[in-house]
Design an enzyme around this catalytic site. Structure first.
Site, mmCIF file in Angstrom:
data_model
loop_
_atom_site.group_PDB
_atom_site.id
_atom_site.type_symbol
_atom_site.label_atom_id
_atom_site.label_comp_id
_atom_site.label_asym_id
_atom_site.label_seq_id
_atom_site.Cartn_x
_atom_site.Cartn_y
_atom_site.Cartn_z
ATOM 1 N N LYS A 161 0.842 -1.202 0.000
ATOM 2 C CA LYS A 161 0.000 0.000 0.000
ATOM 3 C C LYS A 161 0.871 1.243 0.000
ATOM 4 C CE LYS A 161 -1.859 2.751 2.856
ATOM 5 N NZ LYS A 161 -1.752 3.960 2.001
ATOM 6 N N GLU A 181 9.956 1.134 10.304
ATOM 7 C CA GLU A 181 10.950 2.176 10.004
ATOM 8 C C GLU A 181 10.250 3.506 10.238
ATOM 9 O OE1 GLU A 181 13.977 1.648 9.495
ATOM 10 O OE2 GLU A 181 14.187 -0.321 8.543
ATOM 11 N N CYS A 198 13.810 10.698 6.483
ATOM 12 C CA CYS A 198 13.863 10.229 7.866
ATOM 13 C C CYS A 198 15.284 10.300 8.420
ATOM 14 C CB CYS A 198 13.315 8.811 7.948
ATOM 15 S SG CYS A 198 14.059 7.720 6.744
ATOM 16 N N GLU A 209 10.396 15.756 14.959
ATOM 17 C CA GLU A 209 10.724 15.628 13.546
ATOM 18 C C GLU A 209 9.932 16.672 12.755
ATOM 19 O OE1 GLU A 209 9.334 12.118 11.426
ATOM 20 O OE2 GLU A 209 11.332 11.902 10.592
HETATM 21 P P1 NAD Z 1 2.347 8.201 7.896
HETATM 22 O O1 NAD Z 1 2.634 7.424 9.124
HETATM 23 O O2 NAD Z 1 1.286 9.232 7.950
HETATM 24 O O3 NAD Z 1 1.900 7.213 6.713
HETATM 25 C C1 NAD Z 1 2.730 6.165 6.255
HETATM 26 C C2 NAD Z 1 1.862 5.136 5.560
HETATM 27 O O4 NAD Z 1 0.980 4.557 6.521
HETATM 28 C C3 NAD Z 1 0.971 5.687 4.459
HETATM 29 O O5 NAD Z 1 0.886 4.741 3.418
HETATM 30 C C4 NAD Z 1 -0.365 5.818 5.155
HETATM 31 O O6 NAD Z 1 -1.451 5.741 4.270
HETATM 32 C C5 NAD Z 1 -0.347 4.616 6.063
HETATM 33 N N1 NAD Z 1 -1.234 4.707 7.225
HETATM 34 C C6 NAD Z 1 -1.678 5.816 7.862
HETATM 35 N N2 NAD Z 1 -2.516 5.484 8.868
HETATM 36 C C7 NAD Z 1 -2.582 4.137 8.880
HETATM 37 C C8 NAD Z 1 -3.282 3.196 9.691
HETATM 38 N N3 NAD Z 1 -4.061 3.563 10.684
HETATM 39 N N4 NAD Z 1 -3.132 1.879 9.427
HETATM 40 C C9 NAD Z 1 -2.334 1.472 8.425
HETATM 41 N N5 NAD Z 1 -1.656 2.310 7.607
HETATM 42 C C10 NAD Z 1 -1.774 3.636 7.839
HETATM 43 O O7 NAD Z 1 3.742 8.768 7.433
HETATM 44 P P2 NAD Z 1 4.024 9.751 6.205
HETATM 45 O O8 NAD Z 1 3.596 11.105 6.627
HETATM 46 O O9 NAD Z 1 3.501 9.169 4.937
HETATM 47 O O10 NAD Z 1 5.624 9.665 6.114
HETATM 48 C C11 NAD Z 1 6.450 10.462 6.851
HETATM 49 C C12 NAD Z 1 7.036 9.702 8.018
HETATM 50 O O11 NAD Z 1 7.709 8.522 7.579
HETATM 51 C C13 NAD Z 1 8.083 10.487 8.766
HETATM 52 O O12 NAD Z 1 7.878 10.365 10.153
HETATM 53 C C14 NAD Z 1 9.386 9.800 8.375
HETATM 54 O O13 NAD Z 1 10.432 9.953 9.282
HETATM 55 C C15 NAD Z 1 8.965 8.406 8.230
HETATM 56 N N6 NAD Z 1 9.924 7.653 7.419
HETATM 57 C C16 NAD Z 1 10.757 6.743 8.018
HETATM 58 C C17 NAD Z 1 11.686 6.064 7.260
HETATM 59 C C18 NAD Z 1 12.615 5.060 7.880
HETATM 60 O O14 NAD Z 1 13.156 4.260 7.136
HETATM 61 N N7 NAD Z 1 12.803 5.036 9.191
HETATM 62 C C19 NAD Z 1 11.789 6.301 5.911
HETATM 63 C C20 NAD Z 1 10.935 7.247 5.339
HETATM 64 C C21 NAD Z 1 10.002 7.906 6.108
#
Ligand code: NAD
Length: 452
Positions: free
Chosen positions: A152, A227, A261, A356
């Site tokens: 997804k 992650e 990230c 962050e």
């Molecule tokens: P997010 O947590 O809002 O969403 C990430 C994914 O999860 C999306 O596909 C979203 O649709 C899905 N999602 C949201 N709510 C959900 C739920 N209740 N159940 C299942 N899936 C759900 O994050 P974002 O805003 O898309 O991305 C930014 C974040 O990602 C930042 O905090 C960043 O640091 C982190 N990130 C971490 C890494 C790493 O490798 N550690 C890499 C890239 C980004």
């Protein structure tokens, strides 16, 4: 239908259908049906299909990159690297099916074998900041180990993932082995997390959603790799090559407009060279090229959305104007541009130092001693990446051991190599992606004892 917006212009460029919870169920059913044959395929054939998939990604690299420029607002240079990373990750894991070795362990009374078995259907949930690489870090090792995958993508950035699934099919992956379900997190994502036939969730995203997903997975003791967020330090000691450290620092945080990230968002500089570093660093910041995403010289693009821009602005708006040491220039055209911003004088407990921001914003803070630098680096709940700039090898190793972080680099700001483990300490995550570690995350060890 859901409107996709070009972040560089703020304009809708396409609408797509979102997958409902029922649609996710159907995809999981197809993945479950496809699993036995994929698991039992000759390892050499699984390897060959992954290599062909990698070749098709290479053939379509420019198309994938241009799609990401429009959908995610990446610069063309970055987007080409990202598509190349997908190719490399697939190529790397294509070597795995024939090397998923078990062990033979000496025991009394018989022969003992371990077998690395795939888990079954794996759900991969991806954020919007690096839609292509993060998708591949999940699906490539999962497929190599014999699992099937339902992926997804983030609501805002589904296009390259959808295209990668098409390329996988064209490469010969059987139907149902790799499927992409664009959809909303609380609906499609949540269904994937809850689905009893999904054996593992690989989630990359915010720490808040990651925590909630881990709690849901606990109900079924579902395997999970997380992650999550980061707030990575960039520590510059007085004996460092200051020119090099200062020249590299803007790219350690403004790359992908800070939506990384691993962004080095907290620069700590030894007090005796603080002024000298800051002068060089601000000079380097002035040189960051912002604008036309299809121009190869462009180094920074817009944020992903209006909401993200408002969030980033809320952190900077709380900073007194005299503490803003630099604010860059960005296009004013309805796109979600936010200027690269350097903040000095931030207190250790200020939100901008602890949370962050996920935008092109960096703090610069002096430190007195090595112990002070380590304490500051460890002063957040995150522990994903970080850099240490010094010419003293002992210090580099000492500080590397003391900083609580999954990925550190010395005299460099790079965090990711497809062949080495990547992941976070503390609230930055759980488990490791990439390298050999990811294969362990997509297999279950079975122990078989044969009485002799
Ligand atoms: P997010 O947590 O809002 O969403 C990430 C994914 O999860 C999306 O596909 C979203 O649709 C899905 N999602 C949201 N709510 C959900 C739920 N209740 N159940 C299942 N899936 C759900 O994050 P974002 O805003 O898309 O991305 C930014 C974040 O990602 C930042 O905090 C960043 O640091 C982190 N990130 C971490 C890494 C790493 O490798 N550690 C890499 C890239 C980004």
């Amino acid at each position: 239908m859901y409107d996709l917006i070009n972040p560089a212009t703020g304009e809708v460029f396409r609408s797509i259908e979102m997958t409902t919870a029922d649609g996710v169920d159907a995809a999981v059913a197809r993945a479950k049906a496809a699993f036995p044959a994929w698991r039992d395929l000759a390892p050499a054939d699984r390897a060959r299909l992954l290599r062909r998939f990698a070749d098709l990604v290479e053939e379509h690299r420019e198309e994938l990159a241009r799609t990401e420029v429009e959908n995610a607002g990446h610069t063309i240079g970055n987007a080409r690297w990202e598509a190349g990373n997908v190719r490399d990750v697939l190529t790397y894991y294509a070597a795995a099916p024939e090397r998923l070795f078990g062990r033979q362990i000496p025991v009394a009374g018989g022969l003992d074998l371990t077998i690395a078995e795939p888990l079954g259907v794996v759900g991969v949930i991806v954020p919007w900041n690096f839609p292509m690489p993060i998708a591949a870090w999940g699906f490539a090792p999962a497929l190599a180990a014999g699992n099937t995958v339902v992926l997804k993508p983030a609501e805002t950035t589904p296009l390259t993932a959808l295209r990668l699934a098409e390329l996988g099919l064209a490469a010969g992956l059987p139907e149902g082995v790799l499927q992409v379900v664009p959809g909303f997190g609380p609906e499609a994502g949540a269904r994937l997390v809850e689905h009893p036939d999904v054996r593992k969730i690989v989630f990359t995203g915010s720490s808040a959603v990651g925590r909630a997903i881990m709690a849901r997975c606990a109900d079924r003791v579902k395997r999970v790799t997380l992650e999550l967020g980061g707030k990575s330090p960039n520590i510059v000691f007085a004996d460092a090559d200051l020119d090099k450290a200062a020249a590299a620092a803007p790219y350690g945080v403004f790359d992908n407009a800070g939506q990384d990230c691993c962004a080095r968002t907290r620069i700590y500089v030894e007090a005796s060279v603080y002024d000298a570093f800051l002068e060089r660093f601000l000079d380097a910041c002035r040189g960051v090229v912002i604008g036309d995403l299809l121009d190869e010289k462009t180094e920074m693009g817009p944020l992903i959305s209006a909401a993200q821009k408002a969030r980033v602005a809320s952190f900077v708006d709380a900073v007194p104007e005299q503490d803003i040491a630099f604010r860059g220039e960005v296009p004013d055209n309805g796109g979600f541009w936010y200027p690269p911003t350097v903040v000095t004088g931030a207190a250790p407990d200020a939100a901008i130092q602890c949370e962050e921001v996920f935008g092109p914003v960096v703090t610069v803070t002096p430190f007195g001693s090595e112990a002070e630098a380590v304490a500051a680096a460890n002063g957040t709940e995150y522990g994903l990446s970080g850099s240490i700039w010094t010419r003293d090898l002992s210090r580099a190793l000492r500080v590397s051991k003391a900083v609580q972080s999954g990925n550190l680099s010395v005299n460099s700001n790079s965090s990711v190599r497809y062949s080495t483990p990547f992941g976070g300490f503390k609230q930055s995550g759980l488990g490791r992606e990439l390298g050999p570690d990811a294969l362990a995350a997509f297999t279950e060890t079975k122990n078989v004892f044969i009485a002799l």
